[in-house]
Design a protein around this motif. Structure first.
Motif, PDB file in Angstrom:
ATOM      1  N   ALA A   1       0.836  -1.207   0.000  1.00 28.83           N
ATOM      2  CA  ALA A   1       0.000   0.000   0.000  1.00 28.83           C
ATOM      3  C   ALA A   1       0.869   1.254   0.000  1.00 28.83           C
ATOM      4  N   ILE A   2       1.971   1.220   0.739  1.00 26.63           N
ATOM      5  CA  ILE A   2       2.903   2.349   0.754  1.00 26.63           C
ATOM      6  C   ILE A   2       3.520   2.542  -0.627  1.00 26.63           C
ATOM      7  N   GLY A   3       3.957   1.427  -1.231  1.00 24.14           N
ATOM      8  CA  GLY A   3       4.554   1.501  -2.565  1.00 24.14           C
ATOM      9  C   GLY A   3       3.605   2.089  -3.581  1.00 24.14           C
TER      10      GLY A   3
ATOM     11  N   CYS B   1       2.299   4.440  11.857  1.00 26.71           N
ATOM     12  CA  CYS B   1       1.839   3.118  12.299  1.00 26.71           C
ATOM     13  C   CYS B   1       0.386   2.891  11.904  1.00 26.71           C
ATOM     14  N   LEU B   2      -0.097   3.683  10.945  1.00 26.07           N
ATOM     15  CA  LEU B   2      -1.463   3.578  10.440  1.00 26.07           C
ATOM     16  C   LEU B   2      -1.443   3.038   9.015  1.00 26.07           C
TER      17      LEU B   2
ATOM     18  N   PRO C   1       4.576  -1.841  10.839  1.00 29.35           N
ATOM     19  CA  PRO C   1       3.286  -2.441  10.480  1.00 29.35           C
ATOM     20  C   PRO C   1       2.173  -1.903  11.370  1.00 29.35           C
ATOM     21  N   PRO C   2       1.016  -1.599  10.814  1.00 24.26           N
ATOM     22  CA  PRO C   2      -0.129  -1.216  11.648  1.00 24.26           C
ATOM     23  C   PRO C   2      -0.455  -2.365  12.601  1.00 24.26           C
TER      24      PRO C   2
ATOM     25  N   LEU D   1       4.289   0.634  19.299  1.00 30.39           N
ATOM     26  CA  LEU D   1       5.501   1.119  19.958  1.00 30.39           C
ATOM     27  C   LEU D   1       6.236   0.020  20.727  1.00 30.39           C
ATOM     28  N   ALA D   2       5.627  -1.162  20.824  1.00 27.83           N
ATOM     29  CA  ALA D   2       6.111  -2.200  21.738  1.00 27.83           C
ATOM     30  C   ALA D   2       7.576  -2.556  21.541  1.00 27.83           C
ATOM     31  N   ASN D   3       8.023  -2.709  20.313  1.00 27.53           N
ATOM     32  CA  ASN D   3       9.381  -3.181  20.052  1.00 27.53           C
ATOM     33  C   ASN D   3      10.327  -2.064  19.617  1.00 27.53           C
TER      34      ASN D   3
END
Length: 349
Positions: free
Chosen positions: A42-44, A100-101, A126-127, A132-134
């Motif tokens: 989707a970003i591409g 992150c969306l 990745p959404p 933020l966890a990692n």
């Protein structure tokens, strides 16, 4: 509005730590589409769309109150939106940002456009429920939906400024955010306004409008938005508001959620606010057909059936108390986390 294309990006811009120009981003886009995960594809696709020779971008609405649709916006309008956000939140070249969306929708797209135009150093993850966890890095600017914020409370020290949108934020979550160092803002907007046209700091009652936005009300007391730099047309919303002054308004609820019960008009969002500290599960109130009242107010709770303590209704006015309770195993929601109220209520009639 000018029909222009965009080939250049700010020289402070970084993508996942790398300085890339438009040519470099197009090359990256091909790899993302060919080899990436779904969110990267989707970003591409968006990168190729942004740097092509068209003056417009096609955007998909969320489908909160109806069928999702495609609307066409000029690239200039997206740039104008990015500049207004930069001014309002005092973003500067070199600030770090996190996307992150999902970039399929306008909120994710605009994180990238803000970075191109304002010169932000953006990282893409990745959404997920807890993006933020990692991560160990600290970010100047992040946008999330309420569900992500709820799951990231222990990680928000990594964020200096956080904007929350896409779905209604429960007052219980707002209370939890009051005691943290992060500057947190709830935003107001929609795809048609190219994300937010107003924001309010957590704990405040009123939204403040962004630059070059004018507000008024129609005869139904719903918000009317005149934002010529992001929309060629005045936008008539279904949001009931109280306008405080030219710069501020209070959001009361959606007119299409209003319940007319025996001639008494009830605003579900105001009732939900009174109940929010007493019900731990996700819930909402709404109207279903009733032979006597026309519509009767009901409480719908997500999860297994449980006992409802009548004392939780003591804070409600006489007509605000629900006439019946329903329990639904799992709420149907849009991708941004908005509960599909009408669809759920329909199944209960």
């Amino acid at each position: 509005m000018k029909r222009v294309t965009y080939k250049n990006i700010h020289n402070y811009f970084k993508y996942n730590g790398e300085h890339l120009d438009s040519h470099g981003l197009r090359i990256a886009a091909y790899y993302l589409i060919k080899e990436g995960e779904d969110y990267e594809k989707a970003i591409g696709k968006f990168l190729l769309d942004w740097f092509d020779d068209n003056w417009f971008i096609d955007l998909q609405t969320s489908g909160t109150t109806g069928t999702p649709k495609i609307i066409r916006k000029s690239k200039q309008a997206l740039v104008n939106s990015a500049l207004a956000t930069g001014d309002f939140f005092e973003l500067k070249p070199g600030d770090t940002a996190l996307c992150c969306l999902p970039v399929q929708f306008i909120a994710g797209k605009m994180m990238l456009v803000r970075s191109f135009i304002l010169g932000l150093a953006i990282d893409i993850v990745p959404p997920s429920a807890n993006p933020l966890a990692n991560l160990t890095k600290e970010y100047d600017f992040v946008a999330m939906v309420p569900m992500q914020v709820q799951n990231s409370l222990d990680e928000l020290h990594k964020v200096k400024k956080l904007i929350i949108g896409g779905a209604k934020m429960e007052s219980s979550l707002e209370q939890k955010l009051l005691g943290i160092k992060t500057k947190v803002y709830e935003t107001y907007g929609m795809t048609e306004t190219i994300t937010h046209i107003a924001a309010k700091k957590i704990g405040k009652q009123a939204f403040s409008i962004l630059p070059n936005v004018h507000i008024s009300q129609d005869e139904k007391e719903c918000l009317v938005i005149d934002a010529p730099l992001v929309s060629d047309e005045r936008l008539f919303t279904n949001d009931l508001v109280q306008i405080i002054n030219e710069q501020e308004f209070m959001l009361l609820g959606r007119i299409d959620n209003v319940v007319n019960s025996g001639g008494v008009k009830l605003i579900p969002e105001k009732i939900e606010e009174k109940l929010s500290d007493h019900i731990s599960s996700r819930f909402f109130v709404g109207g279903i057909a009733d032979a006597l009242l026309g519509e009767k107010l009901v409480l719908v709770v997500e999860g297994e059936k449980q006992e409802i303590d009548e004392a939780i209704f003591n804070a409600l006015d006489k007509y605000e108390k629900p006439k019946a309770y329903f329990f639904v195993p799992e709420f149907e929601s849009t991708e941004s986390g908005k509960i599909k109220r009408k669809a759920i209520l329909k199944t209960l009639e």
